[in-house]
Design a protein around this motif. Structure first.
Motif, short mmCIF file in Angstrom:
data_model
loop_
_atom_site.label_atom_id
_atom_site.label_comp_id
_atom_site.label_asym_id
_atom_site.label_seq_id
_atom_site.Cartn_x
_atom_site.Cartn_y
_atom_site.Cartn_z
N LYS A 163 -1.12 8.53 -0.37
CA LYS A 163 -2.65 9.04 -0.50
C LYS A 163 -3.54 8.76 0.22
CE LYS A 163 -5.85 8.78 -4.28
NZ LYS A 163 -6.16 8.12 -5.65
N TYR A 164 -3.63 7.61 0.91
CA TYR A 164 -4.59 7.31 1.79
C TYR A 164 -3.95 7.11 3.40
CZ TYR A 164 -6.82 5.47 -2.40
OH TYR A 164 -7.54 5.27 -3.66
N LYS A 165 -2.81 7.95 3.57
CA LYS A 165 -2.37 8.13 4.92
C LYS A 165 -1.91 6.96 5.63
CE LYS A 165 -4.30 12.80 4.95
NZ LYS A 165 -5.06 13.45 5.98
N CYS A 166 -1.38 6.02 4.87
CA CYS A 166 -0.96 4.56 5.60
C CYS A 166 0.34 4.82 6.05
CB CYS A 166 -1.16 3.42 4.70
SG CYS A 166 -2.94 2.97 4.36
N HIS A 167 0.60 5.51 7.10
CA HIS A 167 1.89 5.98 7.68
C HIS A 167 2.86 4.77 7.79
CE1 HIS A 167 0.34 10.08 7.64
NE2 HIS A 167 -0.41 9.91 8.75
N ASN A 168 2.44 3.82 8.44
CA ASN A 168 3.29 2.74 8.80
C ASN A 168 3.86 2.11 7.47
OD1 ASN A 168 3.08 2.96 11.50
ND2 ASN A 168 1.12 1.69 11.75
N VAL A 169 3.07 2.04 6.48
CA VAL A 169 3.56 1.29 5.38
C VAL A 169 4.67 2.18 4.42
CG1 VAL A 169 3.09 0.47 2.86
CG2 VAL A 169 1.36 0.42 4.66
N VAL A 170 4.36 3.79 4.78
CA VAL A 170 5.39 4.51 4.10
C VAL A 170 6.82 4.36 4.90
CG1 VAL A 170 6.08 6.95 3.58
CG2 VAL A 170 3.71 6.08 3.37
N ILE A 171 6.70 4.01 6.08
CA ILE A 171 8.16 4.18 6.90
C ILE A 171 8.50 2.93 6.87
CG2 ILE A 171 8.77 4.15 9.45
CD1 ILE A 171 6.45 6.03 10.21
N ASP A 172 8.06 1.97 6.83
CA ASP A 172 8.77 0.47 6.43
C ASP A 172 9.11 0.29 5.02
OD1 ASP A 172 7.67 -0.16 9.06
OD2 ASP A 172 6.09 -1.22 8.30
N THR A 173 8.53 0.97 4.25
CA THR A 173 9.13 1.01 2.61
C THR A 173 10.51 1.93 2.59
OG1 THR A 173 6.88 0.93 1.82
CG2 THR A 173 8.54 1.66 0.30
N TYR A 174 10.46 3.02 3.49
CA TYR A 174 11.64 3.81 3.20
C TYR A 174 12.73 3.00 4.14
CZ TYR A 174 9.49 7.88 1.06
OH TYR A 174 8.83 8.82 0.51
N ASP B 59 12.96 -0.04 4.50
CA ASP B 59 13.64 -1.36 3.31
C ASP B 59 14.53 -0.79 2.41
OD1 ASP B 59 12.18 -3.06 4.96
OD2 ASP B 59 10.42 -3.18 3.95
N LEU B 60 13.87 0.57 2.01
CA LEU B 60 14.99 1.09 0.79
C LEU B 60 16.42 1.74 1.19
CD1 LEU B 60 12.04 2.97 -1.09
CD2 LEU B 60 13.34 0.84 -1.77
N LYS B 61 16.47 1.94 2.74
CA LYS B 61 17.39 2.44 3.42
C LYS B 61 17.55 3.94 3.01
CE LYS B 61 19.78 -2.14 3.79
NZ LYS B 61 21.01 -2.96 3.74
N ASP B 62 16.68 4.58 3.12
CA ASP B 62 16.65 6.00 2.41
C ASP B 62 16.46 6.98 3.45
OD1 ASP B 62 16.48 8.35 0.99
OD2 ASP B 62 15.10 7.63 -0.51
N ARG B 63 17.34 7.14 4.02
CA ARG B 63 17.42 8.05 5.44
C ARG B 63 16.96 9.49 5.26
NH1 ARG B 63 20.53 8.15 10.32
NH2 ARG B 63 20.80 10.24 11.18
N HIS B 64 17.35 9.93 4.06
CA HIS B 64 16.73 11.57 3.63
C HIS B 64 15.27 11.42 3.47
CE1 HIS B 64 16.81 15.44 1.83
NE2 HIS B 64 16.38 14.95 0.89
N GLN B 65 14.76 10.59 2.81
CA GLN B 65 13.21 10.74 2.61
C GLN B 65 12.56 10.34 4.04
OE1 GLN B 65 11.55 11.55 0.13
NE2 GLN B 65 13.28 11.88 -1.45
N LEU B 66 13.27 9.38 4.38
CA LEU B 66 12.38 9.25 6.00
C LEU B 66 12.75 10.48 6.92
CD1 LEU B 66 11.39 6.88 7.73
CD2 LEU B 66 13.41 6.26 8.50
#
Length: 527
Positions: free
Chosen positions: A477-488, A490-497
């Motif tokens: 929502k607030y366009k914190c891209h680094n937080v989104v990339i690091d979260t995916y 950590d979740l090892k979600d290649r598809h969402q990344l």
């Protein structure tokens, strides 16, 4: 011969005339018999109690007036309008408008029925047209209807006669229905009066003079559950009963009492309201009524003195007594802070007042507003001063969540990010620091974003959100891209990344970071 011829001619003419008169005399009995039969027929139909059906529901009196007008109009075709005799003389030969004519017109009530029949027969024998006579008891004759002009010394026209109030007895439909007058002169009881009040009709309460009738009227009003009617009756009782009797009867009627208390509060009749509370022995409500008077005092010093002398010692409940005490203390603090800050602002000695001038006075403000003001202008002061936020928090027992929310909003408004970080940093007994927010870090992010915090500040607090799904939603929502990339990651979600890689800008640092993570062979992806 000529003389003899003329004599014979005159003799024949005289004989013809005699013969004509003889013929007329012979026909007189037949003419009289026909007139008598015609008169009897007219008398039968005129005297019959039955009449033909008509769609016009007209009054008999007004109908006869209309018939008289038709007769007058027919007279105008026979008699010249300039005939002075018809204007000035009645059927009896008396001048119209004279004293004798008026007396005869008004005294004809006992003879009209017989005279109409006799005059009709006499006019038929004299080869004179018969016209209906005026109505019995009427002060108007046909002669008064001949003319429609209002000349000096003449009578009014038919339209003026019908418009006259005295002629309304001839036309009942011109008057108001009698049912309308019943609204103004009815003898209603209490139940009927209350029913009329609910329907918005005319009513009168003044006729209820005894105490019994007044109380019965109040009971009827309460019974129908109409607040407007109850209030109207209470106002009437308040005006007509003594105060002691009125209060005593109200005490036995809780519904009416509640309506009356509400009425006094709406009309701001504080004196009568306090008298009622004293009579009912309601100490707390009496104290609150006295306390409410401080709102009418404009000056801060006078209001402070009023609270100290007249309100603090009133018999409030425990919670209300503490509230009144805090109110007095807060107003006293506000007076001190206002005087000091006004002096500092005028002198220009403090930088905070130069960068952020005050927009309003602190006097009469709520406690939270006062705390916000203190966090803006006196955040760094020690707890020992009256204007310190810590002192306000301790004195007025402000909850931790309320204090953190107010202080965060104030320091974020000034973009003092170091103070914001210090607000959530705590140390344990081993000396380790930890960030903790009693309001939740998701609320912290919302407040910081509303006050224009940069992304670098926001993402530090987004990472502190414990719930993963909530963290991802806030970061996106607030366009914190680094937080989104690091979260995916950590979740090892290649598809969402890979999906998120399409949402960032081309050749941006975020895209390079995603490509570097996707090319890392040491990560064991779930998909």
């Amino acid at each position: 011969w000529e003389v003899a011829s003329e004599g014979r001619k005159g003799l024949w003419e005289r004989c013809g005339a005699v013969a004509g008169h003889t013929h007329v005399l012979l026909l007189l009995p037949e003419i009289a018999e026909m007139s008598r039969i015609k008169g009897d027929e007219e008398e039968y139909w005129n005297s019959s109690k039955f009449k033909a059906f008509t769609f016009d529901d007209e009054d008999d009196d007004l109908f006869q007036l209309k018939e008289s007008k038709r007769a007058v109009n027919s007279l105008r075709d026979i008699v010249d309008d300039d005939d002075d005799e018809l204007e000035k003389y009645s059927w009896s030969g008396e001048p119209v408008g004279s004293i004798s004519w008026s007396i005869k017109e008004s005294s004809s009530s006992s003879r009209v029925a017989g005279e109409v029949r006799n005059q009709g027969q006499q006019r038929s024998q004299n080869n004179t047209p018969a016209f209906p006579l005026p109505k019995q008891g009427s002060s108007y004759s046909l002669s008064s209807l001949f003319k429609g002009l209002n000349k000096p010394g003449s009578l009014n026209s038919l339209s003026d006669v019908l418009a006259d109030t005295s002629i309304k007895s001839f036309a009942p439909e011109l008057r108001r229905p009698k049912a309308e007058y019943q609204d103004y002169g009815g003898d209603w009881g209490t139940e009927d009066t209350v029913r009329r009040m609910t329907k918005g009709k005319v009513y009168s309460l003044e006729r209820f003079r005894s105490l019994k009738d007044k109380l019965q009227l109040l009971d009827e009003a309460v019974k129908i559950h109409d607040g407007n009617v109850i209030t109207a009756v209470l106002i009437f009782l308040k005006r007509t009963l003594s105060t002691e009797i009125f209060f005593r009867e109200l005490e036995m009627r809780p519904v009416a009492l509640q309506h009356f208390i509400h009425f006094l509060r709406e009309t701001d009749d504080q004196k009568l309201l306090r008298d009622l509370f004293r009579f009912l022995d309601r100490a707390e409500e009496l104290a609150l009524s006295v306390y409410k008077e401080h709102l009418n005092i404009a000056h801060a010093e006078e209001r402070r003195d009023f609270l100290k002398t007249k309100c603090i010692r009133l018999p409030f409940s425990a919670d209300d007594a503490a509230h009144v005490e805090d109110h007095y203390t807060l107003l006293e603090r506000q007076i001190i802070i206002e005087a000091n800050d006004k002096h500092l602002e005028a002198a220009g000695q403090e930088e905070i007042f130069r960068k952020h001038p005050r927009k309003a006075s602190i006097l009469f403000m709520p406690l939270v507003t006062t705390l916000f003001y203190s966090c803006i202008y006196h955040y760094t002061e020690g707890e020992g001063t009256f204007s310190s936020p810590a002192n306000l928090k301790k004195t007025f027992r402000i909850p931790e969540k309320q204090y953190v929310l107010t202080a965060l909003a104030a320091r974020a408004k000034l973009r003092a990010w170091h103070d914001v970080d210090a607000l959530f940093t705590t140390k344990n007994w081993l000396g380790y620091t930890k960030k903790k927010a009693p309001i939740g870090f998701h609320r912290v992010v919302e407040i910081l974003h509303k006050n224009g915090a940069p992304v670098q500040v926001l993402q530090d607090y987004v990472r502190l959100v414990d719930d993963v799904d909530l963290r991802l939603n806030i970061a996106i929502k607030y366009k914190c891209h680094n937080v989104v990339i690091d979260t995916y990651k950590d979740l090892k979600d290649r598809h969402q990344l890979m999906v998120y890689r399409c949402k960032v800008d081309r050749n941006s640092p975020e895209e390079e970071k995603i490509d570097h993570i996707l090319s890392n062979s040491q990560i064991r992806w779930k998909n």
